[in-house]
Design a protein around this motif. Structure first.
Motif, PDB file in Angstrom:
ATOM      1  N   LEU A 181       0.809  -1.204   0.000  1.00  0.00           N
ATOM      2  CA  LEU A 181       0.000   0.000   0.000  1.00  0.00           C
ATOM      3  C   LEU A 181       0.847   1.260   0.000  1.00  0.00           C
ATOM      4  CD1 LEU A 181      -2.830   1.312   0.248  1.00  0.00           C
ATOM      5  CD2 LEU A 181      -2.544   1.188   2.731  1.00  0.00           C
ATOM      6  N   SER A 182       2.013   1.209   0.625  1.00  0.00           N
ATOM      7  CA  SER A 182       2.841   2.406   0.783  1.00  0.00           C
ATOM      8  C   SER A 182       3.287   2.997  -0.545  1.00  0.00           C
ATOM      9  CB  SER A 182       4.071   2.086   1.641  1.00  0.00           C
ATOM     10  OG  SER A 182       4.936   1.169   0.980  1.00  0.00           O
ATOM     11  N   GLY A 183       3.245   2.208  -1.625  1.00  0.00           N
ATOM     12  CA  GLY A 183       3.622   2.739  -2.933  1.00  0.00           C
ATOM     13  C   GLY A 183       2.646   3.763  -3.464  1.00  0.00           C
ATOM     14  N   LEU A 184       1.365   3.676  -3.037  1.00  0.00           N
ATOM     15  CA  LEU A 184       0.326   4.632  -3.417  1.00  0.00           C
ATOM     16  C   LEU A 184       0.292   4.898  -4.921  1.00  0.00           C
ATOM     17  CD1 LEU A 184       0.529   7.213  -0.483  1.00  0.00           C
ATOM     18  CD2 LEU A 184      -1.057   5.301  -0.771  1.00  0.00           C
ATOM     19  N   ALA A 185       0.390   3.822  -5.703  1.00  0.00           N
ATOM     20  CA  ALA A 185       0.272   3.936  -7.156  1.00  0.00           C
ATOM     21  C   ALA A 185      -1.200   3.841  -7.551  1.00  0.00           C
ATOM     22  CB  ALA A 185       1.081   2.844  -7.830  1.00  0.00           C
ATOM     23  N   ASP A 186      -1.495   3.990  -8.845  1.00  0.00           N
ATOM     24  CA  ASP A 186      -2.874   3.873  -9.311  1.00  0.00           C
ATOM     25  C   ASP A 186      -3.421   2.473  -9.087  1.00  0.00           C
ATOM     26  OD1 ASP A 186      -3.256   6.469 -10.066  1.00  0.00           O
ATOM     27  OD2 ASP A 186      -2.743   6.160 -12.164  1.00  0.00           O
ATOM     28  N   SER A 187      -2.546   1.475  -9.115  1.00  0.00           N
ATOM     29  CA  SER A 187      -2.936   0.105  -8.792  1.00  0.00           C
ATOM     30  C   SER A 187      -1.803  -0.540  -8.004  1.00  0.00           C
ATOM     31  CB  SER A 187      -3.236  -0.704 -10.059  1.00  0.00           C
ATOM     32  OG  SER A 187      -2.112  -0.765 -10.909  1.00  0.00           O
ATOM     33  N   ALA A 188      -2.154  -1.561  -7.230  1.00  0.00           N
ATOM     34  CA  ALA A 188      -1.150  -2.260  -6.432  1.00  0.00           C
ATOM     35  C   ALA A 188      -0.560  -3.399  -7.247  1.00  0.00           C
ATOM     36  CB  ALA A 188      -1.783  -2.811  -5.161  1.00  0.00           C
ATOM     37  N   ALA A 189       0.753  -3.543  -7.213  1.00  0.00           N
ATOM     38  CA  ALA A 189       1.431  -4.670  -7.860  1.00  0.00           C
ATOM     39  C   ALA A 189       1.667  -5.741  -6.799  1.00  0.00           C
ATOM     40  CB  ALA A 189       2.747  -4.225  -8.472  1.00  0.00           C
ATOM     41  N   VAL A 190       1.054  -6.910  -6.997  1.00  0.00           N
ATOM     42  CA  VAL A 190       1.161  -7.996  -6.021  1.00  0.00           C
ATOM     43  C   VAL A 190       1.593  -9.263  -6.743  1.00  0.00           C
ATOM     44  CG1 VAL A 190      -0.563  -7.009  -4.486  1.00  0.00           C
ATOM     45  CG2 VAL A 190      -1.292  -8.584  -6.283  1.00  0.00           C
ATOM     46  N   THR A 191       2.190 -10.181  -5.990  1.00  0.00           N
ATOM     47  CA  THR A 191       2.610 -11.473  -6.546  1.00  0.00           C
ATOM     48  C   THR A 191       1.725 -12.566  -5.962  1.00  0.00           C
ATOM     49  OG1 THR A 191       4.884 -10.710  -6.739  1.00  0.00           O
ATOM     50  CG2 THR A 191       4.529 -13.085  -6.806  1.00  0.00           C
ATOM     51  N   LEU A 192       1.179 -13.414  -6.818  1.00  0.00           N
ATOM     52  CA  LEU A 192       0.297 -14.487  -6.391  1.00  0.00           C
ATOM     53  C   LEU A 192       0.576 -15.713  -7.244  1.00  0.00           C
ATOM     54  CD1 LEU A 192      -2.104 -15.194  -4.501  1.00  0.00           C
ATOM     55  CD2 LEU A 192      -3.625 -14.540  -6.380  1.00  0.00           C
ATOM     56  N   GLY A 193       1.023 -16.777  -6.590  1.00  0.00           N
ATOM     57  CA  GLY A 193       1.319 -18.008  -7.325  1.00  0.00           C
ATOM     58  C   GLY A 193       2.382 -17.842  -8.378  1.00  0.00           C
ATOM     59  N   GLY A 194       3.319 -16.936  -8.140  1.00  0.00           N
ATOM     60  CA  GLY A 194       4.399 -16.718  -9.098  1.00  0.00           C
ATOM     61  C   GLY A 194       4.082 -15.699 -10.168  1.00  0.00           C
ATOM     62  N   ALA A 195       2.816 -15.250 -10.253  1.00  0.00           N
ATOM     63  CA  ALA A 195       2.422 -14.260 -11.259  1.00  0.00           C
ATOM     64  C   ALA A 195       2.387 -12.870 -10.637  1.00  0.00           C
ATOM     65  CB  ALA A 195       1.064 -14.601 -11.838  1.00  0.00           C
ATOM     66  N   ARG A 196       2.822 -11.864 -11.392  1.00  0.00           N
ATOM     67  CA  ARG A 196       2.730 -10.475 -10.936  1.00  0.00           C
ATOM     68  C   ARG A 196       1.425  -9.882 -11.454  1.00  0.00           C
ATOM     69  NH1 ARG A 196       6.668  -6.861 -12.985  1.00  0.00           N
ATOM     70  NH2 ARG A 196       6.165  -5.465 -11.246  1.00  0.00           N
ATOM     71  N   LEU A 197       0.588  -9.467 -10.515  1.00  0.00           N
ATOM     72  CA  LEU A 197      -0.725  -8.942 -10.855  1.00  0.00           C
ATOM     73  C   LEU A 197      -0.836  -7.479 -10.429  1.00  0.00           C
ATOM     74  CD1 LEU A 197      -2.976 -11.875  -9.568  1.00  0.00           C
ATOM     75  CD2 LEU A 197      -2.152 -11.500 -11.906  1.00  0.00           C
ATOM     76  N   ALA A 198      -1.620  -6.738 -11.175  1.00  0.00           N
ATOM     77  CA  ALA A 198      -2.035  -5.397 -10.761  1.00  0.00           C
ATOM     78  C   ALA A 198      -3.472  -5.493 -10.283  1.00  0.00           C
ATOM     79  CB  ALA A 198      -1.923  -4.412 -11.924  1.00  0.00           C
ATOM     80  N   PHE A 199      -3.767  -4.798  -9.175  1.00  0.00           N
ATOM     81  CA  PHE A 199      -5.091  -4.861  -8.560  1.00  0.00           C
ATOM     82  C   PHE A 199      -5.512  -3.439  -8.215  1.00  0.00           C
ATOM     83  CE2 PHE A 199      -7.462  -6.109  -4.428  1.00  0.00           C
ATOM     84  CZ  PHE A 199      -8.675  -6.151  -5.097  1.00  0.00           C
ATOM     85  N   SER A 200      -6.732  -3.051  -8.609  1.00  0.00           N
ATOM     86  CA  SER A 200      -7.180  -1.681  -8.358  1.00  0.00           C
ATOM     87  C   SER A 200      -8.678  -1.658  -8.112  1.00  0.00           C
ATOM     88  CB  SER A 200      -6.849  -0.781  -9.554  1.00  0.00           C
ATOM     89  OG  SER A 200      -7.168   0.575  -9.261  1.00  0.00           O
ATOM     90  N   THR A 201      -9.127  -0.633  -7.406  1.00  0.00           N
ATOM     91  CA  THR A 201     -10.563  -0.427  -7.174  1.00  0.00           C
ATOM     92  C   THR A 201     -10.875   1.059  -7.233  1.00  0.00           C
ATOM     93  OG1 THR A 201     -12.417  -0.974  -5.706  1.00  0.00           O
ATOM     94  CG2 THR A 201     -10.378  -0.254  -4.647  1.00  0.00           C
ATOM     95  N   ASP A 202     -12.094   1.391  -7.636  1.00  0.00           N
ATOM     96  CA  ASP A 202     -12.484   2.795  -7.742  1.00  0.00           C
ATOM     97  C   ASP A 202     -14.009   2.885  -7.675  1.00  0.00           C
ATOM     98  OD1 ASP A 202     -12.223   5.519  -7.971  1.00  0.00           O
ATOM     99  OD2 ASP A 202     -10.971   5.448  -9.764  1.00  0.00           O
ATOM    100  N   SER A 203     -14.507   4.023  -7.212  1.00  0.00           N
ATOM    101  CA  SER A 203     -15.943   4.257  -7.129  1.00  0.00           C
ATOM    102  C   SER A 203     -16.312   5.468  -7.981  1.00  0.00           C
ATOM    103  CB  SER A 203     -16.371   4.490  -5.677  1.00  0.00           C
ATOM    104  OG  SER A 203     -16.093   3.355  -4.887  1.00  0.00           O
ATOM    105  N   TYR A 204     -17.541   5.463  -8.516  1.00  0.00           N
ATOM    106  CA  TYR A 204     -17.958   6.486  -9.478  1.00  0.00           C
ATOM    107  C   TYR A 204     -19.296   7.076  -9.040  1.00  0.00           C
ATOM    108  CZ  TYR A 204     -14.122   4.459 -11.917  1.00  0.00           C
ATOM    109  OH  TYR A 204     -12.862   4.025 -12.219  1.00  0.00           O
ATOM    110  N   VAL A 205     -19.300   8.392  -8.892  1.00  0.00           N
ATOM    111  CA  VAL A 205     -20.478   9.100  -8.393  1.00  0.00           C
ATOM    112  C   VAL A 205     -20.797  10.308  -9.271  1.00  0.00           C
ATOM    113  CG1 VAL A 205     -20.068   8.341  -6.018  1.00  0.00           C
ATOM    114  CG2 VAL A 205     -19.028  10.466  -6.798  1.00  0.00           C
ATOM    115  N   VAL A 206     -20.414  10.236 -10.538  1.00  0.00           N
ATOM    116  CA  VAL A 206     -20.523  11.385 -11.438  1.00  0.00           C
ATOM    117  C   VAL A 206     -21.983  11.826 -11.603  1.00  0.00           C
ATOM    118  CG1 VAL A 206     -20.697   9.958 -13.526  1.00  0.00           C
ATOM    119  CG2 VAL A 206     -19.794  12.287 -13.685  1.00  0.00           C
ATOM    120  N   ARG A 207     -22.158  13.107 -11.751  1.00  0.00           N
ATOM    121  CA  ARG A 207     -23.464  13.691 -12.057  1.00  0.00           C
ATOM    122  C   ARG A 207     -23.268  14.702 -13.177  1.00  0.00           C
ATOM    123  NH1 ARG A 207     -25.642  18.344 -10.117  1.00  0.00           N
ATOM    124  NH2 ARG A 207     -24.066  18.484  -8.483  1.00  0.00           N
TER     125      ARG A 207
END
Length: 329
Positions: A27-53
């Motif tokens: 989390l400390s990287g505070l990038a647009d998405s988190a880079a995580v390793t799972l089962g030997g694969a490097r994944l990017a993971f991100s979430t966002d909410s949308y409330v546009v009017r």
């Protein structure tokens, strides 16, 4: 409202409240998405909410934003976006036809972006406790081997490139919301950027940092990278591409285009020796035809962004407290 605007107040909220509560190295990287390793694969993971009017606007809708915003956050890590979740929060009384139009927009945008919506959730809140439709999307993607894109990698000497004209999304939203006319219809730039990033990676896998300048605009994105890397950024103000209609609208509304949100643009920090090749590659892609070099990363004034004006002077581009235009994504 300022704490949700993507500026200094948002940064303080994350730094002093959320980060200490969740604190971990990823989390400390505070990038647009988190880079995580799972089962030997490097994944990017991100979430966002949308409330546009409003929910629908020239060039897109809340559905398009929900897909493109999350897909683009994944792409800013160099990942190939693959799967999304989608959660709806609906206000009691919203017409099912409206919900159906939003859902279809999400499906169409996902198909365009080459991703699948594979899970989701729906909640309904009492009338008066929502604003029609709110959406949350999360996404995962695979980071190719040898790709390491994060804001901490920006170094003095890097060339700063923006993928196209800025300010179109925020001004398009405001024009519809307030019923303003500027002599020409302003269209949101919302679009998935994964394909453009892939083209850039073919030119060189050694891209240092990428950011999509959404809330807080280009200025905030540059500040975030400067702060994370401990470097300074020097812009050439005249080199920043701003459509004439956006210039006129911002002048009328008293806004600075550097702080206006975008939903289909990226800013890249590229090693100088690769910059020409990356710029040429970007211009071969439909979303990069207007790409331009707008400045450089410097050792002076670390953590700050300055703009060289057309008159030969220099001004500090401050981090805004909040968002000039609320509810734009």
């Amino acid at each position: 409202m300022g704490h949700g605007g993507g500026g200094a107040l948002s940064a303080e909220l994350v730094e002093h409240l959320f980060a200490p509560a969740y604190g971990n190295e990823t989390l400390s990287g505070l990038a647009d998405s988190a880079a995580v390793t799972l089962g030997g694969a490097r994944l990017a993971f991100s979430t966002d909410s949308y409330v546009v009017r409003p929910l629908f606007f020239p060039g897109g809708s809340i559905g398009d934003l929900a897909v493109n915003g999350t897909v683009n956050d994944l792409a800013m890590s160099g990942a190939r976006p693959a799967y999304l979740s989608c959660a709806f929060i609906l206000e009691e009384g919203i017409e099912l036809s409206v919900v159906g139009k939003v859902a279809q927009a999400i499906g169409d945008a996902a198909a365009t972006a080459g991703v699948s919506v594979v899970t989701g959730d729906t909640k309904v809140v009492d009338a008066g406790h929502g604003d029609g439709v709110f959406i949350n999307t999360s996404g995962i993607g695979l980071i190719p081997e040898g790709v390491d894109i994060r804001p901490q990698r920006a170094v003095p000497g890097d060339v700063v490139i923006v993928s196209g004209p800025i300010g179109m999304h925020g001004v398009a939203i405001m024009s519809v919301r307030e019923g303003l006319e500027f002599g020409v219809e302003l269209i949101s730039d919302t679009a998935p950027l994964g394909g453009l990033v892939e083209v850039m990676l073919t030119a060189t896998p050694d891209l240092h940092a990428l950011r999509d300048p959404t809330r807080g605009g280009l200025a905030t994105a540059l500040h975030e990278i400067a702060s994370a890397s401990g470097t300074g950024v020097a812009l050439t103000e005249r080199s920043v591409p701003v459509p004439e209609a956006v210039v006129n609208a911002c002048g009328f509304l008293g806004l600075d285009p550097l702080y206006v949100a975008n939903e289909g643009r990226l800013v890249a920090f590229v090693p100088r020796e690769h910059a020409d090749r990356v710029l040429a590659a970007m211009r071969t892609h439909p979303l990069g035809t207007g790409a331009a070099v707008i400045g450089e990363c410097v050792a002076e004034h670390p953590g700050m962004v300055v703009a060289r004006t057309g008159l030969g002077g220099t001004r500090v581009v401050d981090l805004p407290l909040g968002e000039q235009l609320p509810r734009i994504c």
